[in-house]
Design an enzyme around this catalytic site. Structure first.
Site, short mmCIF file in Angstrom:
data_model
loop_
_atom_site.label_atom_id
_atom_site.label_comp_id
_atom_site.label_asym_id
_atom_site.label_seq_id
_atom_site.Cartn_x
_atom_site.Cartn_y
_atom_site.Cartn_z
CB SER A 13 -1.11 0.13 1.10
OG SER A 13 -0.32 0.20 2.28
NE ARG A 91 14.60 -11.06 2.08
CZ ARG A 91 14.93 -12.31 2.65
NH1 ARG A 91 16.06 -12.61 3.55
NH2 ARG A 91 14.21 -13.40 2.44
CG ASN A 107 12.11 1.35 6.92
OD1 ASN A 107 11.29 0.68 5.92
ND2 ASN A 107 12.06 0.71 8.05
CG HIS A 109 8.83 1.10 12.13
ND1 HIS A 109 8.88 -0.37 12.08
CD2 HIS A 109 8.34 1.12 13.40
CE1 HIS A 109 8.68 -0.89 13.12
NE2 HIS A 109 8.54 0.00 13.90
C1 GRF Z 1 4.08 -0.70 6.62
O1 GRF Z 1 3.20 -0.46 7.94
C2 GRF Z 1 5.49 -0.21 6.89
O2 GRF Z 1 5.53 0.96 7.84
C3 GRF Z 1 6.18 -1.45 7.57
O3 GRF Z 1 5.51 -2.50 6.75
C4 GRF Z 1 4.14 -2.07 6.34
C5 GRF Z 1 4.10 -2.25 5.11
O4 GRF Z 1 2.89 -2.18 4.31
N1 GRF Z 1 7.52 -1.23 7.22
P1 GRF Z 1 2.58 -2.08 2.98
O5 GRF Z 1 3.08 -3.24 2.38
O6 GRF Z 1 3.16 -0.79 2.17
O7 GRF Z 1 0.95 -1.81 2.86
#
Ligand code: GRF
Length: 202
Positions: A13, A91, A107, A109
């Site tokens: 997403s 990873r 990244n 999070h």
């Molecule tokens: C998100 O919550 C991101 O913060 C974390 O992994 C999830 C990925 O969600 N690192 P998507 O695949 O982008 O829907």
């Protein structure tokens, strides 16, 4: 035009939020490459929809992590990527890739780091009884969800519906990631000590 690469392992997403922002011009860049370590991941469908080139690999097909990361870095070079956005890439990056692209890898999070690192951040925060949640964009180093924080955005949630909370957090992620990418593209992504573009607790 600046070229972005996105690394993802699953749903995608965040990939789609960035690809859509590029497609409609709200990020002045192109998503030039999706790197995915999970053949069959739904993010690949999304890449097809946006016509984004993909590098899909199975780590088991390589003799070592350094070997597949060398291939990734070679492809980033060949594509001319200026900024790498990890978005659910499950990873830790090794020195092979960090050595070549360090400083240009960020990244997202789903917690207010340094709280709740790891793959179950939302559930752990929810189960802790938190009332304030949030999301973080940070630079990537060789540690789990480590690296300097670039920006955070928080939200108050006092409900007890984790599915609703997850939806709210993912929506916030999509907004913050697009804003941070724009900020970095404006300021120059590879400069050390660039201005802090954080807008904490907006
Ligand atoms: C998100 O919550 C991101 O913060 C974390 O992994 C999830 C990925 O969600 N690192 P998507 O695949 O982008 O829907």
């Amino acid at each position: 035009m600046q070229k972005l690469a996105i690394f993802a392992s699953g749903n995608g997403s965040n990939f789609e939020a960035i690809a859509e922002a590029c497609a409609c011009g709200s990020i002045p860049a192109q998503v030039a490459l999706l790197v995915c370590d999970k053949p069959g991941a739904y993010v690949l469908e999304r890449a097809r929809k946006y016509g984004v080139e993909t590098f899909v690999f199975n780590p088991k097909d390589y003799p070592s992590k350094a070997a597949y990361e060398k291939e990734i870095a070679d492809r980033l070079d060949a594509t001319g990527v200026g900024l790498v956005c990890l978005a659910g890439y499950m990873r830790i990056l090794s020195p092979e890739l960090l050595g070549r692209y360090g400083g240009r890898i960020i990244n997202i999070h789903p917690s207010l780091l340094p709280a709740f690192k790891g793959a179950h951040a939302i559930r752990e925060a929810f189960e802790s009884g938190a009332r304030v949640y949030g999301v973080t964009v940070h630079r990537v180093d060789e540690t789990l969800d480590g690296g300097a924080i670039i920006a955070q955005r928080g939200l108050h949630y006092e409900g007890r519906d984790i599915a609703e909370l997850e939806r709210m957090i993912h929506e916030l992620e999509h907004e913050l990631y697009v804003d941070v990418i724009n900020g970095l593209l404006e300021g120059g992504v590879s400069r050390e000590g660039e201005p802090d573009i954080s807008d904490n607790y907006k």
